[in-house]
Every structure is written in structure tokens, then in C-alpha cells.
Design a protein around this motif. Structure first.
Motif, PDB file in Angstrom:
ATOM      1  N   PRO A   1     -39.958  18.105 135.421  1.00 14.84           N
ATOM      2  CA  PRO A   1     -40.286  17.921 133.797  1.00 14.84           C
ATOM      3  C   PRO A   1     -41.653  17.952 133.673  1.00 14.84           C
ATOM      4  CG  PRO A   1     -39.784  15.977 135.455  1.00 14.84           C
ATOM      5  CD  PRO A   1     -39.355  17.130 136.234  1.00 14.84           C
TER       6      PRO A   1
ATOM      7  N   THR B   1     -45.345  15.733 128.163  1.00 10.70           N
ATOM      8  CA  THR B   1     -45.258  15.929 126.749  1.00 10.70           C
ATOM      9  C   THR B   1     -46.765  16.198 126.396  1.00 10.70           C
ATOM     10  OG1 THR B   1     -45.729  13.556 126.093  1.00 10.70           O
ATOM     11  CG2 THR B   1     -43.475  14.467 126.043  1.00 10.70           C
TER      12      THR B   1
ATOM     13  N   LYS C   1     -28.927  22.206 126.764  1.00  8.54           N
ATOM     14  CA  LYS C   1     -29.883  21.313 127.259  1.00  8.54           C
ATOM     15  C   LYS C   1     -31.361  21.900 127.604  1.00  8.54           C
ATOM     16  CE  LYS C   1     -27.111  17.105 128.234  1.00  8.54           C
ATOM     17  NZ  LYS C   1     -26.721  16.297 129.280  1.00  8.54           N
ATOM     18  N   SER C   2     -31.032  22.960 128.553  1.00  5.87           N
ATOM     19  CA  SER C   2     -32.179  23.699 128.824  1.00  5.87           C
ATOM     20  C   SER C   2     -32.804  24.505 127.799  1.00  5.87           C
ATOM     21  CB  SER C   2     -31.693  24.644 129.931  1.00  5.87           C
ATOM     22  OG  SER C   2     -32.843  25.605 130.256  1.00  5.87           O
TER      23      SER C   2
ATOM     24  N   ASN D   1     -34.819  21.853 125.772  1.00  3.88           N
ATOM     25  CA  ASN D   1     -35.625  21.388 126.638  1.00  3.88           C
ATOM     26  C   ASN D   1     -37.023  22.409 126.178  1.00  3.88           C
ATOM     27  OD1 ASN D   1     -37.565  19.824 128.225  1.00  3.88           O
ATOM     28  ND2 ASN D   1     -36.820  20.486 130.019  1.00  3.88           N
TER      29      ASN D   1
ATOM     30  N   ARG E   1     -38.328  22.217 122.899  1.00  3.45           N
ATOM     31  CA  ARG E   1     -39.363  21.108 122.747  1.00  3.45           C
ATOM     32  C   ARG E   1     -40.437  21.344 123.385  1.00  3.45           C
ATOM     33  NH1 ARG E   1     -34.404  18.119 123.351  1.00  3.45           N
ATOM     34  NH2 ARG E   1     -34.771  17.963 125.450  1.00  3.45           N
ATOM     35  N   GLU E   2     -40.757  21.726 124.477  1.00  9.82           N
ATOM     36  CA  GLU E   2     -41.868  22.013 125.333  1.00  9.82           C
ATOM     37  C   GLU E   2     -42.642  23.139 124.567  1.00  9.82           C
ATOM     38  OE1 GLU E   2     -40.851  23.173 129.333  1.00  9.82           O
ATOM     39  OE2 GLU E   2     -40.411  21.042 129.796  1.00  9.82           O
TER      40      GLU E   2
END
Length: 424
Positions: A17, A20, A101-102, A105, A108-109
């Protein structure tokens, strides 16, 4: 080697992970595109950009696909397996939820990275603008300070140049006074030699004329006066020489200061007119290390002011010395002239007295010579023999005849007897 027609076994790795607050590197160098998962050795596909290398591993050997025909040599139908035959491969794949989800993710990243990059870019732009404005303001203030500095240097240059001109004029005037003083000192040797020769020649007087008269007194006083004037002139000449050395030393300090001022004016004027687009600008190592103990504006101004004050003081002393020398020249000239006149008056009186005595002596000498002449003539007259003996014989005859007088008439001498008078 895996059989043809079967699904390749997929090898995957689950990424760590990412926080943020992760900010990607904004550099465009190749080093910024390094693998985010260094603990896995994952190959990248350069020929097929649509195939992500994150979740699939490229096979070590790429099989050659052949057409499924009877004429195709080397193809064994026994080796062709049906798709559902390899059921174990179905359990090694991700689910659609994992795939979504990947992707989410990653979205978002990416969005977080873009926002961070945008904030960083905005902050960097704002910082660049602030620094640019601050730099421009500093450059403007520096140019203003350089302008004031140039004006200050120009002011002190004008003051020092004016003082140098004044000092040069004063030094020339003092040098002229020195030449006059040296010439006057040399000219006193003539009167001194004349007075000494007069005393020497007067020693040749003889007898009673070798008298300590008023002329000799005045000549001795003239010699002493000339020597006293010469001594005072020599002392003032030494003072003038020392003052000239002081004037030249002060002038040398002013000239050295004005030379430094001219160099500083040229440099500061060049720096004031220098711009960011000018030629010859560049980076210089260690220019910020300035020794602040050498000079500050107060000591800088005081240095030039002290030089000017010293020069002014020397000029005042030089002017006063020039006045003293002028007074000395007038005083010594008047003193020697007065003494010269006194000596001439004494000589005139002495010559007059000597001439009067000489005339009287000559008169008495003439009279004495006349008397001597007359006496000599008388002596010669008495010594001159007579021509006849008449008077002598006549006198003797008279005496003889008178001896014959009778009785009482035989007197010893003849004398007239006045009647009524007493005495024999």
C-alpha cells in the motif's frame, strides 16, 4: 515448456500500500521511472505496451504458433488439450472485484499524486514568483545603494580634488618663498664680506689713527646684524623645508585616496549599470565572504575627512609660515639697510673729520715749513760775511773817544736824564 493451447500460469505479486501523502518525483530523468516494487524482479514488455507487466510474467520462451491444419508438420493432436482440461489455472486468477479495486486504487493513487504534484507545482511557482520579486527588489535596492555610493564617491572625489588643487597651489607658493629666502640668504654673503673686509683694511691704520671709533663700532654691529639675520633665515629655511615635506606627505595621502576613489567609482559605476542580460556575468566562488572589519561607511567617510582636515591644517601652517618668512625678509632687509646706512653715516663723519684734520695739519705744515724757511734764511743771513768794517770801527772809535771825558762826565753808559726825575 508448456503445451500449446493451454493457458499460461500467471505469476502475480500483491503491491504494498502506498501512503496517501506520497509525492512522485517531478524530474524527467530516467531514474524517476524506476520500479516501485524493488523486491520483485518483474519484466517489462516493450513490444506490447498494452500488456501490463505488473500482473503477468513474460514466458522465458515464446512458442511459434502454427496453423491448425493437416499439412502442418510437427503438430501432434494428442498434445492439444481442451481449455477446461486445465482447471487448476482457474483458481490462480483474480476476481473482477479485485480487478476493479486495483483499478480504483490506481486511480486514487494517480489522483492523489496529481493533486500533490499540482500543489507542489503551485507552491513552487508561488515560491519562484516570491523569490523573483524579492530578487528584483533586492537588485533594485542594490542598484539604488550603488547609485548613492557612486554619488558619495563623486562628492568625496570633488572634495579631495579641490583640496589637492589648494595644496598644490600652497606648496608652489611655499616653494617660491623658499627660493626667495635662499636667494636672500645667499645675497647676505656680499654685505658680510664687505663689512669684514672693511674691518680688515682698517686694521692697517698706523699709530694714533688706529682708533676704536664709531665706524668700527658700526661695522662690528653690522657684521653681528648680518650674522643674526643669516641665522634666522637658516632656521626659517629649515622650517620651510619641513613644512614642504609635510605638505607633500598630505598631498600624497590625498592622491592615494583619490586614486582609490577613482578605482572604486569606476567599479561601482560599472556594477550600477550591470544588468542580468549584460555580458560577462557569471558565478564566482567565495564572493560573499567579505571582510567587514576593513571599512564601514562611517570609517570610510572619516578616512577621507581626516585626510582633508590634515591637508587643511598643513595649508594653514604653511600659509602662516609664508607670512613669517615674508615678515622675516622685510625685517632683515630693513635691519641690514638701516645698519648699512648707519655705517655709511659713520664713514662719512669719520671721513669728514679726517679730511678736516688733514686740512688743518696741512695748513699747519705749510706755516711750519714757511717758518722753517724763514729761519733757515735768517741763519743764512747771519752766516753771510759783511763787505766793510765801518760800523765796527765807528763804534770802537766812539768808545775810545768817550773814555777821554773828564772827571764826573765819565759815565759807563749813555742815558738821557730827565729833569725832576729821581734815580741815578
Amino acid at each position: 515448456m508448456e503445451l500449446l493451447g493451454t493457458t499460461l500460469t500467471s505469476t502475480y505479486a500483491r503491491p504494498r500500500p502506498t501512503p496517501t501523502n506520497f509525492l512522485p518525483a517531478i524530474s524527467t530523468m530516467a531514474s524517476s521511472y524506476k520500479n516501485r516494487f524493488p523486491h520483485y524482479t518483474l519484466s517489462h514488455s516493450l513490444t506490447l505496451p498494452w500488456r501490463p507487466s505488473t500482473y503477468y510474467k513474460v514466458a522465458s520462451a515464446t512458442p511459434t504458433l502454427a496453423p491448425l491444419t493437416k499439412s502442418a508438420p510437427g503438430l501432434n493432436p494428442a498434445q492439444i488439450l481442451s481449455f477446461p482440461a486445465n482447471r487448476t489455472a482457474l483458481f490462480t486468477r483474480y476476481t473482477p472485484d479485485d480487478w476493479h479495486k486495483s483499478n480504483l486504487n490506481n486511480y486514487r493513487e494517480s489522483e492523489s499524486s496529481r493533486r500533490s504534484a499540482e500543489r507542489l507545482r503551485v507552491d513552487t511557482s508561488r515560491l519562484i514568483q516570491e523569490k523573483d520579486q524579492k530578487t528584483r527588489k533586492i537588485q533594485t535596492d542594490t542598484s539604488k545603494d550603488l547609485g548613492e555610493r557612486v554619488n558619495d564617491i563623486a562628492f568625496w572625489k570633488s572634495e579631495i580634488n579641490h583640496e589637492i588643487d589648494q595644496m598644490i597651489g600652497e606648496t608652489n607658493a611655499l616653494s617660491e618663498v623658499k627660493r626667495r629666502l635662499e636667494r636672500a640668504l645667499a645675497e647676505t654673503e656680499g654685505p658680510l664680506q664687505v663689512a669684514q673686509e672693511c674691518l680688515y683694511h682698517r686694521e692697517k691704520r698706523m699709530s694714533i689713527d688706529l682708533v676704536h671709533d664709531d665706524v668700527e663700532k658700526q661695522l662690528l654691529q653690522e657684521v653681528d646684524s648680518i650674522k643674526s639675520c643669516q641665522e634666522r633665515m637658516r632656521r626659517h629655511l629649515e622650517k620651510v623645508s619641513a613644512q614642504l615635506a609635510s605638505n607633500r606627505a598630505a598631498q600624497h595621502e590625498l592622491e592615494r585616496d583619490i586614486s582609490d576613489k577613482q578605482a572604486a567609482y569606476r567599479i561601482d559605476d560599472k556594477c550600477q549599470n550591470l544588468r542580468n542580460t549584460s555580458d560577462g556575468i557569471g558565478y564566482y566562488r567565495g564572493v560573499e565572504r567579505v571582510d567587514a572589519t576593513i571599512s564601514i561607511p562611517e570609517t570610510w567617510a572619516k578616512f577621507s575627512d581626516d585626510n582633508i582636515l590634515r591637508s587643511q591644517s598643513e595649508r594653514v601652517a604653511s600659509a602662516k609660515l609664508r607670512e613669517d618668512v615674508e615678515s622675516l625678509l622685510n625685517a632683515t632687509s630693513n635691519e641690514m639697510w638701516n645698519q648699512f646706512n648707519l655705517v655709511n653715516v659713520a664713514f662719512t663723519n669719520r671721513i669728514s673729520d679726517s679730511a678736516d684734520a688733514k686740512n688743518k695739519l696741512q695748513s699747519h705744515l705749510a706755516k711750519t715749513l714757511q717758518e722753517i724757511f724763514q729761519t733757515e734764511m735768517t741763519i743764512e743771513a747771519t752766516r753771510k760775511p759783511q763787505g766793510t768794517n765801518g760800523p765796527n770801527e765807528g763804534g770802537q772809535t766812539r768808545l775810545d773817544e768817550r773814555t777821554r771825558r773828564p772827571n764826573v762826565e765819565l759815565l759807563p753808559r749813555y742815558r738821557t736824564i730827565t729833569p725832576g726825575a729821581g734815580g741815578p
